[in-house]
Structure formats: C-alpha cells, structure tokens
Write an enzyme that holds these catalytic residues in place. Structure first.
Site, PDB file in Angstrom:
ATOM      1  N   ASN A  78       0.839  -1.196   0.000  1.00 32.52           N
ATOM      2  CA  ASN A  78       0.000   0.000   0.000  1.00 32.52           C
ATOM      3  C   ASN A  78       0.887   1.264   0.000  1.00 32.52           C
ATOM      4  OD1 ASN A  78      -2.404   1.666   0.158  1.00 32.52           O
ATOM      5  ND2 ASN A  78      -3.418  -0.141   0.980  1.00 32.52           N
ATOM      6  N   ARG A  79       0.355   2.381   0.471  1.00 33.62           N
ATOM      7  CA  ARG A  79       0.986   3.681   0.236  1.00 33.62           C
ATOM      8  C   ARG A  79       1.649   4.248   1.484  1.00 33.62           C
ATOM      9  NH1 ARG A  79      -3.546   3.012  -2.870  1.00 33.62           N
ATOM     10  NH2 ARG A  79      -3.200   3.471  -5.082  1.00 33.62           N
ATOM     11  N   HIS A 104       3.394   0.032  -2.639  1.00 29.49           N
ATOM     12  CA  HIS A 104       3.779  -1.384  -2.670  1.00 29.49           C
ATOM     13  C   HIS A 104       5.293  -1.591  -2.722  1.00 29.49           C
ATOM     14  CE1 HIS A 104      -0.296  -2.591  -2.708  1.00 29.49           C
ATOM     15  NE2 HIS A 104      -0.551  -2.415  -3.981  1.00 29.49           N
ATOM     16  N   HIS A 174      -1.651 -10.057  -3.507  1.00 23.22           N
ATOM     17  CA  HIS A 174      -2.374  -9.124  -4.376  1.00 23.22           C
ATOM     18  C   HIS A 174      -3.069  -9.820  -5.548  1.00 23.22           C
ATOM     19  CE1 HIS A 174      -3.352  -5.359  -6.369  1.00 23.22           C
ATOM     20  NE2 HIS A 174      -2.762  -4.670  -5.389  1.00 23.22           N
ATOM     21  N   TYR A 176      -6.220 -10.706  -7.847  1.00 21.54           N
ATOM     22  CA  TYR A 176      -7.538 -10.194  -8.205  1.00 21.54           C
ATOM     23  C   TYR A 176      -8.442 -11.397  -8.461  1.00 21.54           C
ATOM     24  CZ  TYR A 176      -5.323  -5.653  -9.218  1.00 21.54           C
ATOM     25  OH  TYR A 176      -4.628  -4.465  -9.146  1.00 21.54           O
ATOM     26  N   ASP A 239     -10.939   1.569  -3.461  1.00 19.94           N
ATOM     27  CA  ASP A 239      -9.505   1.365  -3.210  1.00 19.94           C
ATOM     28  C   ASP A 239      -9.253   1.882  -1.803  1.00 19.94           C
ATOM     29  OD1 ASP A 239      -6.855   0.779  -3.385  1.00 19.94           O
ATOM     30  OD2 ASP A 239      -6.413   2.095  -5.081  1.00 19.94           O
ATOM     31  N   GLN A 281      -7.548  -4.166   2.391  1.00 16.16           N
ATOM     32  CA  GLN A 281      -7.669  -3.232   1.273  1.00 16.16           C
ATOM     33  C   GLN A 281      -8.518  -3.884   0.187  1.00 16.16           C
ATOM     34  OE1 GLN A 281      -6.267  -0.213   1.488  1.00 16.16           O
ATOM     35  NE2 GLN A 281      -6.599   0.631  -0.557  1.00 16.16           N
ATOM     36  N   GLU A 308      -6.874  -7.546  -0.138  1.00 17.89           N
ATOM     37  CA  GLU A 308      -5.520  -7.573   0.408  1.00 17.89           C
ATOM     38  C   GLU A 308      -5.537  -7.393   1.920  1.00 17.89           C
ATOM     39  OE1 GLU A 308      -3.260  -4.493  -1.759  1.00 17.89           O
ATOM     40  OE2 GLU A 308      -5.061  -4.374  -3.017  1.00 17.89           O
TER      41      GLU A 308
END
Length: 343
Positions: A78-79, A104, A174, A176, A239, A281, A308
């Site tokens: 993440n950020r 990430h 991660h 999908y 998100d 997330q 996530e």
C-alpha cells in the site's frame, strides 16, 4: 512433487512456474517472479473448475502491464505518504513510484524480483528472498519467506520476515479474484460481506486522512452481503482499507479472524477468507482497460477485485494506526486462510 517449468528469464535469471494440486480440490500455478499466484482453479457447485484469479500468459506482460497481479507486495504494501517516514529519530527517504508517494514498496518492490524456491511438494511451495539494507530506501536487511499450501479446497498463504535492524514491514498478497472465471466480465455483481464496522477515508492521492469512520449508512457498509457494485463510492470504485473488527480466534492452530465472504451467485463459487492482519484493502480494479489476460482474455474495468489483508496504509506516518515496526529478534507473520468450498 510440484511440477516445475521454465516460464521465462529476467536479466539472465530463470523464472520458474510451479503447479500444485490437491486431490478433489484446488490446482495452483505459481511463479518465482514476485512469489506470485498465476492460476487458481476452483470448483463451482456442480464441480466445474474455473481459473478464478487474473493474470497474464507471458512474463513480459507481468513486467509491463502493472497492477501487481497475484504478487507478494512489500517491503511496505500500500501507500506511504511523501515516500518517507521517521524511525528512531532518523528520516528515511524511499524510492517513489506514485507521484510524490510510494506504493507497494517502490519501483522494484518484492513483486518485481525473482524469489528462490526453498522447498516444495505436491501441495506446497516456500519462496525466499533477502531484501538488503537500503533496498528502495528502507533500513535493515530483511529475510523473507512466502509459503503457499493447499489442502482440499483450502489455500493457506503465510508470509514471514525477520530483520537485522529496526525497520517497517507490511506484506500483502495481491490476487484479483473473479469467481465466475477470469476473463468472464466484471465482478460488480459478486456478493461481498466484510467483517468491518469502520474504514479509512482517503485524500485525492489515496492516502488515509487519519480518520477512522463507521461504515454504517455509507457505500462502505458490507456488514451484510451485497453486490460489490451496489453503491460504488466514486468512478474509481473501491480502493480503501477496511478495519477488521472481529477478534482473533483459534482455527485449527493459528489465531485468525474471519474477514470476508465473496461469492458468485450464478456458479456458487465462494471464497471465505480469514487472516491475522488488522486491515483489508479492497480494490475493484478500475485501471483495467483492454489489458491482456490469460487464454486470450482481455480485462476491462472491474475485471477482478483485490482483497488484500494487510496493515493500515501509511502506518509509519500515522502513530494512531497499528504499528508496522519490526525489530531484530522479532518475526513478522502474516497468515491468510482461503476456503473455496462452493455454496
């Protein structure tokens, strides 16, 4: 033993694929590039198998298309705002890869390296990687292990880390998911229920504002099962990090908490996810637009949803969030249990 093949090569280093099988259960294909889940075949209510994770057929696409499909992300998933944080009075400037922020782990996070195969069998594989001191700006050398294990219709993912100096660690898987099958369209009709009564609002750069808000009465309320697309919070979809609220409970050994149930109503394919992380997330894949997938598929907007489990975004800069600090002598451990028993 697992079936191992050469998938490609990066800078003279081979990238291997490994296929795991469980009798009457799941089939997985993994890549050493990013300790990555490439395929996951799961049954519907009639026993029909479909590959339920997004991915690519070529190593070049994994390197160039972005999106972190199936990867192990870190050193900090993440950020991180401003791509920097302070630790023990020292400021650490990280490599940037999303405007002024880091996402990430930076431009060459753990998703972009070739992991080693430590051991494997028909039903499990353990990948290892060492991130040196200063890697993408992070302090301390970190030794990593990522194990995928299947048992019937259950997949366990375990990520661990140790360090030789104080640092921060937040690892995330991660993939999908599209339980109708990859390439079958969008996931907005999938039913989703999340064990979270609060979420983290974000600013325009998707950095948490620091507030923790209730989901009740908002687009973020998945305390009861409802379609993902019932009320998207904006054109970018979700998100956002949900604050997992159920207590940790012992489930045949490790302490985990129920996190979510995702279901494709037409096929009956279902994912029930438990983990020991404080956050989840949810990203609905708004960036997909004509993206090449597997077996000739092309992914459009919302082609899959990333779920996530992880620590809170920007935790090193927000002391009110659960700490991401890791010190020598400690072991970071992130466990996920994915049950694909159909409904």
């Amino acid at each position: 033993m697992a079936q191992i093949e050469i998938f490609g090569e990066i800078e003279g280093q081979p990238v291997h694929s490994l296929t795991l099988t469980a009798d009457g259960g799941l089939r997985l294909t993994l890549l050493t590039y990013g300790a990555r889940l490439m395929q996951l075949w799961a049954p519907d209510r009639a026993g029909g198998l479909a590959d339920v994770v997004l991915g690519h057929d070529s190593l070049t696409d994994y390197q160039t298309q972005g999106g972190y499909l199936g990867a192990t992300c870190g050193r900090f998933a993440n950020r991180i705002a401003g791509g920097q944080f302070w630790l023990d009075g020292a400021r650490h400037q990280l490599a940037l890869n999303e405007g002024p922020n880091q996402l990430h782990g930076g431009p060459r996070g753990f998703d972009g390296v070739v992991w080693a195969i430590a051991d494997h069998s028909d039903s499990h594989v353990t990948f290892t990687h060492t991130s040196p001191d200063g890697d993408m700006g992070y302090p301390g050398a970190v030794d990593l292990r990522c194990t995928y294990r299947i048992d019937g219709l259950r997949l366990t993912i375990e990520m661990t880390a140790t360090t030789d100096a104080p640092t921060v660690v937040n690892l995330a898987h991660h993939s999908y998911f599209n339980l109708a099958g990859q390439g079958s369209g969008d996931v907005l009709g999938h039913s989703l229920q999340i064990a979270a009564r609060h979420y983290l609002p974000v600013d325009a750069s998707l950095i948490p504002t620091g507030a923790v808000l209730p989901v009740a009465g908002t687009a973020f309320d998945f305390t009861q099962a409802r379609p993902i697309g019932h009320a998207l919070p904006g054109p970018g979809g979700f998100d956002h990090c949900f604050c997992l609220s159920d207590p940790l409970v012992r489930t045949e050994g490790p302490l985990l908490r129920p996190c979510l149930t995702l279901m494709d109503l037409a096929s009956g394919r279902r994912l029930r996810l438990s983990a020991n992380a404080p956050g989840l997330q949810v990203y609905t894949g708004a960036h997909f637009a004509g993206t090449p997938g597997k077996a000739g598929a092309t992914y459009g907007r919302y082609a899959g949803v990333a779920l996530e489990t992880q620590g809170f975004p920007d935790a090193p800069n927000q002391p009110q969030f659960p700490s991401a600090r890791l010190d020598p002598g400690q072991t970071y451990q992130h466990l996920m249990l994915c049950d694909f028993t159909p409904a």
